[in-house]
Design a protein around this motif. Structure first.
Motif, PDB file in Angstrom:
ATOM      1  N   CYS A  29       0.820  -1.205   0.000  1.00  0.00           N
ATOM      2  CA  CYS A  29       0.000   0.000   0.000  1.00  0.00           C
ATOM      3  C   CYS A  29       0.854   1.255   0.000  1.00  0.00           C
ATOM      4  N   GLU A  30       1.946   1.236   0.767  1.00  0.00           N
ATOM      5  CA  GLU A  30       2.835   2.393   0.792  1.00  0.00           C
ATOM      6  C   GLU A  30       3.508   2.586  -0.564  1.00  0.00           C
ATOM      7  N   VAL A  31       4.017   1.488  -1.126  1.00  0.00           N
ATOM      8  CA  VAL A  31       4.636   1.569  -2.451  1.00  0.00           C
ATOM      9  C   VAL A  31       3.595   1.981  -3.490  1.00  0.00           C
ATOM     10  N   GLY A  32       2.407   1.401  -3.383  1.00  0.00           N
ATOM     11  CA  GLY A  32       1.340   1.718  -4.327  1.00  0.00           C
ATOM     12  C   GLY A  32       0.953   3.184  -4.281  1.00  0.00           C
ATOM     13  N   PHE A  33       0.942   3.777  -3.077  1.00  0.00           N
ATOM     14  CA  PHE A  33       0.599   5.195  -2.956  1.00  0.00           C
ATOM     15  C   PHE A  33       1.551   6.044  -3.788  1.00  0.00           C
ATOM     16  N   TRP A  34       2.854   5.792  -3.639  1.00  0.00           N
ATOM     17  CA  TRP A  34       3.827   6.615  -4.355  1.00  0.00           C
ATOM     18  C   TRP A  34       3.824   6.328  -5.844  1.00  0.00           C
ATOM     19  N   GLY A  91       2.393   8.375 -11.022  1.00  0.00           N
ATOM     20  CA  GLY A  91       1.666   8.207 -12.279  1.00  0.00           C
ATOM     21  C   GLY A  91       0.720   9.358 -12.549  1.00  0.00           C
ATOM     22  N   GLY A  92       0.041   9.823 -11.491  1.00  0.00           N
ATOM     23  CA  GLY A  92      -0.871  10.945 -11.656  1.00  0.00           C
ATOM     24  C   GLY A  92      -0.157  12.218 -12.044  1.00  0.00           C
ATOM     25  N   LEU A  93       1.003  12.476 -11.439  1.00  0.00           N
ATOM     26  CA  LEU A  93       1.760  13.687 -11.754  1.00  0.00           C
ATOM     27  C   LEU A  93       2.373  13.625 -13.152  1.00  0.00           C
ATOM     28  N   VAL A  94       2.852  12.455 -13.547  1.00  0.00           N
ATOM     29  CA  VAL A  94       3.379  12.288 -14.910  1.00  0.00           C
ATOM     30  C   VAL A  94       2.267  12.517 -15.930  1.00  0.00           C
ATOM     31  N   ALA A  95       1.095  11.948 -15.647  1.00  0.00           N
ATOM     32  CA  ALA A  95      -0.031  12.129 -16.564  1.00  0.00           C
ATOM     33  C   ALA A  95      -0.431  13.601 -16.668  1.00  0.00           C
ATOM     34  N   ARG A  96      -0.366  14.327 -15.566  1.00  0.00           N
ATOM     35  CA  ARG A  96      -0.796  15.737 -15.578  1.00  0.00           C
ATOM     36  C   ARG A  96       0.217  16.650 -16.256  1.00  0.00           C
ATOM     37  N   TYR A  97       1.489  16.518 -15.905  1.00  0.00           N
ATOM     38  CA  TYR A  97       2.464  17.514 -16.339  1.00  0.00           C
ATOM     39  C   TYR A  97       3.298  17.107 -17.548  1.00  0.00           C
ATOM     40  N   LEU A  98       3.474  15.835 -17.776  1.00  0.00           N
ATOM     41  CA  LEU A  98       4.278  15.401 -18.910  1.00  0.00           C
ATOM     42  C   LEU A  98       3.435  14.928 -20.084  1.00  0.00           C
ATOM     43  N   HIS A 124      -3.358  14.168   1.721  1.00  0.00           N
ATOM     44  CA  HIS A 124      -3.580  15.345   0.881  1.00  0.00           C
ATOM     45  C   HIS A 124      -2.369  16.272   0.907  1.00  0.00           C
ATOM     46  N   SER A 125      -1.759  16.444   2.084  1.00  0.00           N
ATOM     47  CA  SER A 125      -0.580  17.296   2.193  1.00  0.00           C
ATOM     48  C   SER A 125       0.585  16.726   1.387  1.00  0.00           C
ATOM     49  N   LEU A 126       0.753  15.404   1.425  1.00  0.00           N
ATOM     50  CA  LEU A 126       1.822  14.776   0.658  1.00  0.00           C
ATOM     51  C   LEU A 126       1.610  14.957  -0.834  1.00  0.00           C
ATOM     52  N   ILE A 127       0.359  14.811  -1.269  1.00  0.00           N
ATOM     53  CA  ILE A 127       0.059  14.999  -2.693  1.00  0.00           C
ATOM     54  C   ILE A 127       0.356  16.440  -3.104  1.00  0.00           C
ATOM     55  N   ARG A 128      -0.060  17.406  -2.278  1.00  0.00           N
ATOM     56  CA  ARG A 128       0.202  18.820  -2.592  1.00  0.00           C
ATOM     57  C   ARG A 128       1.704  19.100  -2.600  1.00  0.00           C
ATOM     58  N   TYR A 141      -0.864   3.273  10.122  1.00  0.00           N
ATOM     59  CA  TYR A 141      -0.588   3.667   8.731  1.00  0.00           C
ATOM     60  C   TYR A 141      -1.834   4.260   8.087  1.00  0.00           C
ATOM     61  N   LEU A 142      -2.975   3.626   8.306  1.00  0.00           N
ATOM     62  CA  LEU A 142      -4.227   4.143   7.748  1.00  0.00           C
ATOM     63  C   LEU A 142      -4.507   5.553   8.258  1.00  0.00           C
ATOM     64  N   GLY A 143      -4.372   5.749   9.557  1.00  0.00           N
ATOM     65  CA  GLY A 143      -4.647   7.051  10.138  1.00  0.00           C
ATOM     66  C   GLY A 143      -3.770   8.138   9.565  1.00  0.00           C
ATOM     67  N   PHE A 144      -2.473   7.887   9.517  1.00  0.00           N
ATOM     68  CA  PHE A 144      -1.559   8.912   9.021  1.00  0.00           C
ATOM     69  C   PHE A 144      -1.680   9.092   7.517  1.00  0.00           C
ATOM     70  N   SER A 145      -2.014   8.029   6.803  1.00  0.00           N
ATOM     71  CA  SER A 145      -2.214   8.153   5.363  1.00  0.00           C
ATOM     72  C   SER A 145      -3.412   9.045   5.050  1.00  0.00           C
ATOM     73  N   VAL A 146      -4.492   8.862   5.802  1.00  0.00           N
ATOM     74  CA  VAL A 146      -5.689   9.682   5.576  1.00  0.00           C
ATOM     75  C   VAL A 146      -5.437  11.128   5.986  1.00  0.00           C
ATOM     76  N   ALA A 147      -4.819  11.332   7.152  1.00  0.00           N
ATOM     77  CA  ALA A 147      -4.635  12.681   7.679  1.00  0.00           C
ATOM     78  C   ALA A 147      -3.594  13.485   6.900  1.00  0.00           C
ATOM     79  N   PHE A 148      -2.546  12.815   6.447  1.00  0.00           N
ATOM     80  CA  PHE A 148      -1.449  13.528   5.781  1.00  0.00           C
ATOM     81  C   PHE A 148      -1.410  13.291   4.274  1.00  0.00           C
TER      82      PHE A 148
END
Length: 199
Positions: A20-25, A30-37, A91-95, A82-89
């Motif tokens: 799940c951690e690897v999948g998140f990154w 993939g999302g950022l490559v799709a958006r900007y490249l 959006h900040s990590l994505i930004r 992991y679930l708690g910190f993934s949910v709480a942080f």
């Protein structure tokens, strides 16, 4: 390293946490490559919005593992944390990643850095600590859900029983974060103001 692989091979839930951690990154990249490249904004939006599905998948795997007769262990507590910190942080990590990717590959403005001092810094520390509190609250709620699903307190002692249970540990994390974050910033700001006034 051998002990790590042995732990992962003996505990499917630990493997799920790592995936799940690897999948998140991977999904985030993939999302950022799709958006900007690739200029595929719709595909990018779908990928970035789908990141919470990884958290949902981990929750389902954890519940299924315990419902199958498993006994809660430190790994189940780690999964809830992991679930708690993934949910709480999350959006900040994505930004954070989006700002740096846009600056590097799309001519975007430099990433916004946290303020170094003053009221703005204190407000930043309070916000980050608030996310920590939210993360720990979500993790404890997940552990409470797991205890309810299992229905046998003896099988979930690793989640809640002090001093080694994960709920007490999260309380300690929250307290340490408060001292090292908002409280330290508040006290150090007060000291600087006092020294400036004396000067």
């Amino acid at each position: 390293m051998g002990e790590l692989f042995e732990t992962l091979s003996e505990n499917p839930l630990a493997v799920a946490i790592v995936l799940c951690e690897v999948g998140f990154w991977v999904v985030l990249a993939g999302g950022l490559v799709a958006r900007y490249l690739l200029r595929l904004r719709r595909t990018s939006a779908v990928l970035l919005v789908s990141t919470p599905l990884l958290d949902l998948a981990l929750l389902v795997i954890t519940v299924v593992d315990l419902r199958g007769g498993g006994e809660a262990s430190a790994v189940h507590g780690l999964g809830a944390a992991y679930l708690g910190f993934s949910v709480a942080f999350g959006h900040s990590l994505i930004r954070w990643a989006d700002q740096r990717f846009a600056h590097r590959f799309a001519g975007g403005p430099p990433p916004v850095k946290p303020p170094k001092r003053g009221p703005a810094r204190l407000a930043h520390e309070w916000r980050e600590w608030g996310k920590c509190v939210l993360a720990c609250a979500i993790a404890c709620a997940v552990m409470a859900l797991l205890s309810f699903v299992v229905g046998t307190p003896e099988r979930t002692e690793a989640l809640w029983q002090p001093p080694g249970g994960w709920m007490p540990r999260l309380g300690i994390v929250t307290a340490i974060w408060f001292v090292a974050g908002p409280l330290w910033t508040l006290l150090s700001s007060g000291t600087r103001d006092y020294e400036r006034d004396r000067a």
